[in-house]
Design a protein around this motif. Structure first.
Motif, mmCIF file in Angstrom:
data_model
loop_
_atom_site.group_PDB
_atom_site.id
_atom_site.type_symbol
_atom_site.label_atom_id
_atom_site.label_comp_id
_atom_site.label_asym_id
_atom_site.label_seq_id
_atom_site.Cartn_x
_atom_site.Cartn_y
_atom_site.Cartn_z
ATOM 1 N N HIS A 195 0.818 -1.221 0.000
ATOM 2 C CA HIS A 195 0.000 0.000 0.000
ATOM 3 C C HIS A 195 0.850 1.268 0.000
ATOM 4 O O HIS A 195 0.443 2.289 -0.553
ATOM 5 N N TYR A 196 2.078 1.206 0.575
ATOM 6 C CA TYR A 196 2.923 2.413 0.600
ATOM 7 C C TYR A 196 3.213 2.887 -0.829
ATOM 8 O O TYR A 196 3.055 4.056 -1.161
ATOM 9 N N GLU A 197 3.630 1.952 -1.696
ATOM 10 C CA GLU A 197 3.995 2.324 -3.067
ATOM 11 C C GLU A 197 2.742 2.653 -3.893
ATOM 12 O O GLU A 197 2.760 3.573 -4.714
ATOM 13 N N ALA A 198 1.653 1.889 -3.651
ATOM 14 C CA ALA A 198 0.412 2.155 -4.397
ATOM 15 C C ALA A 198 -0.072 3.583 -4.102
ATOM 16 O O ALA A 198 -0.507 4.314 -5.008
ATOM 17 N N GLU A 199 0.039 4.012 -2.853
ATOM 18 C CA GLU A 199 -0.362 5.381 -2.477
ATOM 19 C C GLU A 199 0.516 6.404 -3.201
ATOM 20 O O GLU A 199 0.025 7.412 -3.716
ATOM 21 N N GLN A 200 1.843 6.135 -3.251
ATOM 22 C CA GLN A 200 2.762 7.069 -3.930
ATOM 23 C C GLN A 200 2.411 7.196 -5.417
ATOM 24 O O GLN A 200 2.457 8.285 -5.985
ATOM 25 N N LEU A 201 2.037 6.068 -6.044
ATOM 26 C CA LEU A 201 1.708 6.097 -7.471
ATOM 27 C C LEU A 201 0.437 6.912 -7.725
ATOM 28 O O LEU A 201 0.395 7.739 -8.644
ATOM 29 N N LEU A 202 -0.576 6.694 -6.892
ATOM 30 C CA LEU A 202 -1.828 7.445 -7.087
ATOM 31 C C LEU A 202 -1.620 8.938 -6.831
ATOM 32 O O LEU A 202 -2.178 9.788 -7.532
ATOM 33 N N GLU A 203 -0.792 9.241 -5.863
ATOM 34 C CA GLU A 203 -0.464 10.642 -5.539
ATOM 35 C C GLU A 203 0.235 11.310 -6.724
ATOM 36 O O GLU A 203 -0.083 12.438 -7.105
ATOM 37 N N ALA A 204 1.181 10.582 -7.326
ATOM 38 C CA ALA A 204 1.922 11.124 -8.480
ATOM 39 C C ALA A 204 0.971 11.390 -9.644
ATOM 40 O O ALA A 204 1.089 12.397 -10.344
ATOM 41 N N LYS A 205 0.006 10.491 -9.845
ATOM 42 C CA LYS A 205 -0.972 10.663 -10.947
ATOM 43 C C LYS A 205 -1.833 11.906 -10.696
ATOM 44 O O LYS A 205 -2.081 12.702 -11.600
ATOM 45 N N LYS A 206 -2.220 12.048 -9.420
ATOM 46 C CA LYS A 206 -3.050 13.201 -9.039
ATOM 47 C C LYS A 206 -2.327 14.517 -9.341
ATOM 48 O O LYS A 206 -2.935 15.503 -9.752
ATOM 49 N N LYS A 207 -1.008 14.498 -9.151
ATOM 50 C CA LYS A 207 -0.201 15.710 -9.390
ATOM 51 C C LYS A 207 0.072 15.918 -10.877
ATOM 52 O O LYS A 207 0.750 16.873 -11.257
ATOM 53 N N GLY A 208 -0.335 14.976 -11.715
ATOM 54 C CA GLY A 208 -0.126 15.090 -13.157
ATOM 55 C C GLY A 208 1.285 14.710 -13.590
ATOM 56 O O GLY A 208 1.713 15.070 -14.691
ATOM 57 N N LEU A 209 2.030 13.974 -12.756
ATOM 58 C CA LEU A 209 3.401 13.584 -13.135
ATOM 59 C C LEU A 209 3.378 12.505 -14.215
ATOM 60 O O LEU A 209 2.457 11.698 -14.290
ATOM 61 N N LYS A 210 4.420 12.513 -15.044
ATOM 62 C CA LYS A 210 4.518 11.519 -16.139
ATOM 63 C C LYS A 210 5.266 10.263 -15.661
ATOM 64 O O LYS A 210 5.200 9.202 -16.305
ATOM 65 N N SER A 211 6.005 10.398 -14.559
ATOM 66 C CA SER A 211 6.705 9.238 -13.981
ATOM 67 C C SER A 211 7.053 9.554 -12.524
ATOM 68 O O SER A 211 7.028 10.728 -12.126
ATOM 69 N N THR A 212 7.348 8.498 -11.772
ATOM 70 C CA THR A 212 7.779 8.703 -10.388
ATOM 71 C C THR A 212 8.641 7.527 -9.939
ATOM 72 O O THR A 212 8.535 6.420 -10.484
ATOM 73 N N ASP A 213 9.510 7.797 -8.936
ATOM 74 C CA ASP A 213 10.384 6.729 -8.424
ATOM 75 C C ASP A 213 9.764 6.103 -7.190
ATOM 76 O O ASP A 213 9.415 6.812 -6.241
ATOM 77 N N ILE A 214 9.615 4.787 -7.219
ATOM 78 C CA ILE A 214 9.129 4.074 -6.024
ATOM 79 C C ILE A 214 9.988 2.826 -5.826
ATOM 80 O O ILE A 214 10.788 2.473 -6.698
#
Ligand SMILES: C[S@@+](CC[C@H](N)C(=O)[O-])C[C@H]1O[C@@H](n2cnc3c(N)ncnc32)[C@H](O)[C@@H]1O
Length: 277
Positions: A5-24
């Protein structure tokens, strides 16, 4: 690749911010990798894709770790009809722990499994020579002991635990370190194969008493005593099942049996006892 859930939360947060990629982390906090976010999909380094619904499912199951395989998510857990037990890899902010039928195999209250491991090993430092780790679990005590020792024997009798350990990124060294030998057997009998005065230290981290009474028995302590070198130490987890009084009694009873087996210098240590031959 494994996420919780820690990484899944980070991914959804990044999408919400409109990022094209993120490091997890894709290995439960050991390293980091880049995940692309494209057209409502999360694209992993090996091109597997997950969608938002899958990530929300992971967030809902916040005590599970998920393997990403064939664009699907698989909980790292199993039930064995043979042992009638349920095994599950449980995420933390650091290394995961393993739960066997709801009982965690590391202290996770107010500390991470690694901090727990450091305290167990720290109570019999300095460690050197040949070490016996009686109960492997996820192998954290064996792996940390191998950083100081020349060689570590670690024993696990439950093949379901071995299966989970093989999937856990934090247990990898168990299977690829030249300094660790994994014995697939019950230590109560296996200890008899070791020579007298062979070990420079013993780490005894058994399941709770009701699940492994023989590992708290005088006969077993006599075997550990025989296999330990003179002036060498044992760390014995006695845990915290039941009430405060039961805890004290268990440690007291263990201390008495260790003394009868020949051990000296018996002292309270992190969730257990240490003693010397
Ligand atoms: C508390 S965990 C050990 C945790 C381990 N020290 C670590 O760092 O991950 C206890 C483990 O002992 C195993 N076990 C139970 N009875 C055993 C036996 N007779 N011989 C060896 N292992 C046993 C259980 O399956 C469980 O995986």
């Amino acid at each position: 690749m494994i996420i919780s859930h820690y990484e899944a939360e980070q991914l959804l947060e990044a999408k919400k911010k409109g990022l094209k990629s993120t490091d997890i982390s894709l290995d439960l906090n050991l390293s980091r990798a880049s995940v692309k976010i494209e057209n409502d999909f999360f694209i992993f380094p090996d091109n597997q894709k997950l969608d938002e619904a899958q990530l929300k499912k992971i967030i809902k199951n916040d005590t599970s770790c998920f393997l990403i395989k064939d664009n699907s998510i698989l909980k790292i857990q199993l039930f064995s009809e043979q042992t009638n037990k349920f095994y599950k890899l449980v995420p933390t902010k650091n290394a995961p722990t393993i739960e066997i039928s709801g009982i965690r195999m590391h202290v996770t209250k107010e500390m991470t499994p690694m901090e727990d491991t450091k305290k167990k090993i720290g109570s019999i430092m300095p460690i050197k020579g040949v070490v016996l780790d009686t109960c492997m679990g996820l192998g954290y005590t064996a792996i940390l002991a191998s950083k100081y020792a020349d060689f570590v024997f670690t024993c696990e009798r439950d093949e379901n635990v071995l299966e989970i350990a093989q999937l856990n990124p934090w247990s990898r060294e168990l299977f690829n370190s030249k300094k660790i030998s994994v014995l697939k057997a019950g230590i109560f009998n296996e200890i008899k194969i070791f020579k007298n005065n062979m070990f420079d230290a013993v780490i005894h981290d058994p399941p709770r008493l009701s699940l492994a009474t023989e590992l708290y028995s005088l006969d077993f302590y006599k075997q550990i005593f025989r296999a330990l070198k003179k002036n060498s130490n044992i760390y014995h987890y006695t845990g915290s099942p039941g009430s405060k009084n039961r805890k004290i009694n268990l440690a007291k009873n263990v201390a008495e049996r260790l003394k009868t087996a020949g051990f000296k210098g018996i002292k309270r240590a992190h969730y257990g006892l240490t003693a010397r031959k």
